[in-house]
Design a protein around this motif. Structure first.
Motif, PDB file in Angstrom:
ATOM      1  N   GLU A  90       0.913  -1.747  -0.300  1.00 22.56           N
ATOM      2  CA  GLU A  90       0.612  -0.275   0.241  1.00 22.56           C
ATOM      3  C   GLU A  90       1.019   1.337  -0.296  1.00 22.56           C
ATOM      4  OE1 GLU A  90      -2.767  -3.191   0.856  1.00 22.56           O
ATOM      5  OE2 GLU A  90      -0.292  -2.395   2.254  1.00 22.56           O
ATOM      6  N   ALA A  91       2.012   1.250   0.844  1.00 22.34           N
ATOM      7  CA  ALA A  91       2.408   2.428   1.403  1.00 22.34           C
ATOM      8  C   ALA A  91       3.632   2.892  -0.295  1.00 22.34           C
ATOM      9  CB  ALA A  91       3.204   2.292   2.229  1.00 22.34           C
ATOM     10  N   LYS A  92       3.774   1.461  -1.057  1.00 24.28           N
ATOM     11  CA  LYS A  92       4.716   1.142  -2.046  1.00 24.28           C
ATOM     12  C   LYS A  92       3.788   1.856  -3.621  1.00 24.28           C
ATOM     13  CE  LYS A  92       8.023  -2.744  -1.296  1.00 24.28           C
ATOM     14  NZ  LYS A  92       8.234  -3.804  -1.653  1.00 24.28           N
ATOM     15  N   LEU A  93       2.654   1.873  -3.582  1.00 21.40           N
ATOM     16  CA  LEU A  93       1.437   2.529  -3.940  1.00 21.40           C
ATOM     17  C   LEU A  93       1.571   3.998  -4.536  1.00 21.40           C
ATOM     18  CD1 LEU A  93       0.042   2.229  -6.928  1.00 21.40           C
ATOM     19  CD2 LEU A  93      -2.117   0.727  -5.689  1.00 21.40           C
ATOM     20  N   LEU A 103       2.828   1.602 -17.015  1.00 19.63           N
ATOM     21  CA  LEU A 103       2.116   2.860 -17.066  1.00 19.63           C
ATOM     22  C   LEU A 103       3.249   4.744 -17.492  1.00 19.63           C
ATOM     23  CD1 LEU A 103      -0.249   5.190 -16.416  1.00 19.63           C
ATOM     24  CD2 LEU A 103       0.707   5.286 -14.671  1.00 19.63           C
ATOM     25  N   LYS A 104       4.928   3.689 -16.756  1.00 18.67           N
ATOM     26  CA  LYS A 104       5.746   4.684 -16.370  1.00 18.67           C
ATOM     27  C   LYS A 104       5.982   4.697 -17.753  1.00 18.67           C
ATOM     28  CE  LYS A 104       9.273   7.439 -14.716  1.00 18.67           C
ATOM     29  NZ  LYS A 104       9.587   8.673 -15.664  1.00 18.67           N
ATOM     30  N   GLU A 105       6.085   3.838 -18.319  1.00 16.89           N
ATOM     31  CA  GLU A 105       6.576   3.571 -20.423  1.00 16.89           C
ATOM     32  C   GLU A 105       5.836   4.766 -20.708  1.00 16.89           C
ATOM     33  OE1 GLU A 105       6.688  -0.700 -21.376  1.00 16.89           O
ATOM     34  OE2 GLU A 105       8.738  -0.494 -19.831  1.00 16.89           O
ATOM     35  N   GLU A 106       4.697   4.468 -20.687  1.00 15.99           N
ATOM     36  CA  GLU A 106       3.652   5.176 -21.290  1.00 15.99           C
ATOM     37  C   GLU A 106       4.063   6.809 -21.112  1.00 15.99           C
ATOM     38  OE1 GLU A 106       0.553   5.675 -24.036  1.00 15.99           O
ATOM     39  OE2 GLU A 106       1.755   3.635 -24.116  1.00 15.99           O
ATOM     40  N   ILE A 107       3.895   7.423 -19.833  1.00 12.93           N
ATOM     41  CA  ILE A 107       4.150   7.906 -19.315  1.00 12.93           C
ATOM     42  C   ILE A 107       5.324   9.038 -20.574  1.00 12.93           C
ATOM     43  CG2 ILE A 107       4.910  10.418 -17.851  1.00 12.93           C
ATOM     44  CD1 ILE A 107       3.030   7.990 -16.426  1.00 12.93           C
ATOM     45  N   ASP A 108       5.999   7.890 -20.215  1.00  9.36           N
ATOM     46  CA  ASP A 108       7.407   8.008 -21.019  1.00  9.36           C
ATOM     47  C   ASP A 108       7.282   8.957 -22.293  1.00  9.36           C
ATOM     48  OD1 ASP A 108       9.370   8.185 -18.478  1.00  9.36           O
ATOM     49  OD2 ASP A 108      10.557   5.862 -18.799  1.00  9.36           O
ATOM     50  N   LYS A 109       6.766   7.961 -22.824  1.00  7.37           N
ATOM     51  CA  LYS A 109       6.126   8.470 -24.651  1.00  7.37           C
ATOM     52  C   LYS A 109       5.678   9.789 -24.468  1.00  7.37           C
ATOM     53  CE  LYS A 109       5.709   3.590 -25.560  1.00  7.37           C
ATOM     54  NZ  LYS A 109       4.456   2.632 -26.016  1.00  7.37           N
ATOM     55  N   LYS A 110       4.403   9.895 -23.659  1.00  7.74           N
ATOM     56  CA  LYS A 110       4.099  11.234 -24.161  1.00  7.74           C
ATOM     57  C   LYS A 110       4.836  12.547 -23.691  1.00  7.74           C
ATOM     58  CE  LYS A 110      -0.122   9.398 -24.075  1.00  7.74           C
ATOM     59  NZ  LYS A 110      -0.658   9.801 -25.340  1.00  7.74           N
ATOM     60  N   SER A 111       6.227  11.631 -22.546  1.00  6.25           N
ATOM     61  CA  SER A 111       6.652  13.413 -22.164  1.00  6.25           C
ATOM     62  C   SER A 111       8.126  13.499 -23.836  1.00  6.25           C
ATOM     63  CB  SER A 111       8.034  12.743 -21.038  1.00  6.25           C
ATOM     64  OG  SER A 111       7.636  13.052 -20.264  1.00  6.25           O
ATOM     65  N   THR A 112       8.429  12.082 -24.143  1.00  3.39           N
ATOM     66  CA  THR A 112       9.151  12.182 -25.371  1.00  3.39           C
ATOM     67  C   THR A 112       8.518  13.316 -26.662  1.00  3.39           C
ATOM     68  OG1 THR A 112      10.359   9.952 -25.482  1.00  3.39           O
ATOM     69  CG2 THR A 112      10.525  10.589 -27.092  1.00  3.39           C
ATOM     70  N   GLU A 113       7.565  12.846 -26.884  1.00  2.00           N
ATOM     71  CA  GLU A 113       6.629  13.151 -27.864  1.00  2.00           C
ATOM     72  C   GLU A 113       6.313  14.634 -27.390  1.00  2.00           C
ATOM     73  OE1 GLU A 113       2.733  11.247 -27.483  1.00  2.00           O
ATOM     74  OE2 GLU A 113       3.881   9.599 -28.109  1.00  2.00           O
ATOM     75  N   LYS A 114       6.665  15.328 -26.666  1.00  4.07           N
ATOM     76  CA  LYS A 114       5.936  16.513 -25.882  1.00  4.07           C
ATOM     77  C   LYS A 114       7.785  16.855 -26.147  1.00  4.07           C
ATOM     78  CE  LYS A 114       3.505  19.395 -22.927  1.00  4.07           C
ATOM     79  NZ  LYS A 114       2.926  19.606 -23.020  1.00  4.07           N
ATOM     80  N   ILE A 115       8.600  16.526 -25.806  1.00  2.00           N
ATOM     81  CA  ILE A 115      10.357  17.499 -26.398  1.00  2.00           C
ATOM     82  C   ILE A 115      10.326  16.782 -27.219  1.00  2.00           C
ATOM     83  CG2 ILE A 115      12.490  17.588 -25.670  1.00  2.00           C
ATOM     84  CD1 ILE A 115      11.587  15.518 -22.635  1.00  2.00           C
ATOM     85  N   ALA A 122      10.820   6.358 -11.371  1.00  2.00           N
ATOM     86  CA  ALA A 122      11.203   5.256 -11.547  1.00  2.00           C
ATOM     87  C   ALA A 122      12.107   4.039 -11.597  1.00  2.00           C
ATOM     88  CB  ALA A 122      12.390   5.383 -13.228  1.00  2.00           C
ATOM     89  N   ASP A 123      11.988   4.302 -10.068  1.00 10.19           N
ATOM     90  CA  ASP A 123      12.932   3.210  -8.800  1.00 10.19           C
ATOM     91  C   ASP A 123      11.203   3.273  -8.280  1.00 10.19           C
ATOM     92  OD1 ASP A 123      12.946   5.800  -7.758  1.00 10.19           O
ATOM     93  OD2 ASP A 123      13.650   4.937  -6.524  1.00 10.19           O
ATOM     94  N   LYS A 124      10.412   3.978  -8.188  1.00 13.59           N
ATOM     95  CA  LYS A 124       8.998   3.728  -7.104  1.00 13.59           C
ATOM     96  C   LYS A 124       7.870   2.532  -7.990  1.00 13.59           C
ATOM     97  CE  LYS A 124       9.963   7.171  -4.310  1.00 13.59           C
ATOM     98  NZ  LYS A 124      11.398   7.852  -4.862  1.00 13.59           N
ATOM     99  N   VAL A 125       8.507   2.536  -9.419  1.00 12.91           N
ATOM    100  CA  VAL A 125       7.105   1.884  -9.983  1.00 12.91           C
ATOM    101  C   VAL A 125       8.158   0.274 -10.125  1.00 12.91           C
ATOM    102  CG1 VAL A 125       6.381   4.324 -11.758  1.00 12.91           C
ATOM    103  CG2 VAL A 125       8.227   2.546 -12.211  1.00 12.91           C
ATOM    104  N   GLU A 126       9.063   0.143  -9.650  1.00 15.58           N
ATOM    105  CA  GLU A 126      10.149  -1.923 -10.394  1.00 15.58           C
ATOM    106  C   GLU A 126       9.146  -2.868  -9.820  1.00 15.58           C
ATOM    107  OE1 GLU A 126      12.212  -2.454 -11.583  1.00 15.58           O
ATOM    108  OE2 GLU A 126      11.844  -0.321 -12.943  1.00 15.58           O
ATOM    109  N   PHE A 127       8.584  -2.514  -8.328  1.00 18.77           N
ATOM    110  CA  PHE A 127       7.445  -3.358  -8.142  1.00 18.77           C
ATOM    111  C   PHE A 127       6.530  -4.097  -8.044  1.00 18.77           C
ATOM    112  CE2 PHE A 127       4.955  -0.204  -6.570  1.00 18.77           C
ATOM    113  CZ  PHE A 127       3.664  -1.176  -5.988  1.00 18.77           C
ATOM    114  N   SER A 128       6.055  -3.390  -9.509  1.00 22.04           N
ATOM    115  CA  SER A 128       4.555  -3.623 -10.323  1.00 22.04           C
ATOM    116  C   SER A 128       4.884  -3.360 -11.936  1.00 22.04           C
ATOM    117  CB  SER A 128       3.383  -2.855 -10.156  1.00 22.04           C
ATOM    118  OG  SER A 128       2.092  -2.715 -10.819  1.00 22.04           O
TER     119      SER A 128
END
Length: 189
Positions: free
Chosen positions: A122-125, A171-183, A159-165
């Motif tokens: 729960e705390a990790k999520l 989701l982080k990969e999808e967010i990173d794609k959006k960041s790449t597109e924005k840049i 990035a380190d916070k999502v490693e357990f799931s």
């Protein structure tokens, strides 16, 4: 809880509507701490199916209270926040919730301890959502609001916070794609 105490707690919590974060909204204004807390709670609610073994009500509670200490300290951006800043925020938060009536005093104290230890799922999520919401919000803001260090931070923060799931890593990969597109759009302009 008597009505006077109830209203006093809400009066302090209202400061989170006034205290702004480093992040900007898509409409071009600073995001409030309360808006950030609300959205990570919504994120948790929308992820119930992805984490059926996690006590999502507890995660939602964590999301809703995690920044209450900032009612006293204000928000300090992650790239400026030092350990002593976090300790001061927690100290003030613990002092404040020590004045709460039972059972809220015990519940909030235990939640904050669990959140800080980050040992339970729960705390990790909760912590992963706290980080992911910030990068999502940056993607939604105009790129002119980004400072130079955020171009790299968009990809490393959380990035380190999502490693357990596996779901959160996706989701982080999808967010990173959006960041790449924005840049890339900024670079093309």
């Amino acid at each position: 809880m008597n009505t006077s105490t109830f209203l006093e707690i809400l009066k302090v919590a209202e400061k989170l509507k006034c205290n702004t974060r480093h992040s900007w909204t898509s409409s071009g204004r600073h995001e409030s701490v309360a808006e950030h807390s609300w959205r990570i709670a919504l994120m948790a609610l929308l992820m119930r199916d992805e984490f059926p073994k996690i006590d999502m009500d507890k995660v939602i509670h964590m999301c809703l209270i995690h920044d209450l200490g900032e009612a006293f300290t204000g928000d300090i951006p992650t790239f400026e926040k030092k350990e002593q800043d976090s300790e001061k925020e927690d100290e003030i938060f613990f002092q404040w919730i020590a004045t709460f009536p039972t059972p809220y005093r015990e519940e909030f104290t235990e939640l904050l301890k669990e959140m800080n230890e980050r040992k339970t799922d729960e705390a990790k999520l909760y912590k992963a959502l706290d980080s992911l919401e910030a990068v999502i919000q940056h993607n939604e803001a105009d790129i002119s609001t980004w400072i130079p260090l955020e171009y790299d931070l968009q990809f490393t923060y959380g990035a380190d916070k999502v490693e357990f799931s596996p779901y959160l890593k996706e989701l982080k990969e999808e967010i990173d794609k959006k960041s790449t597109e924005k840049i890339a759009q900024k670079d093309e302009a």
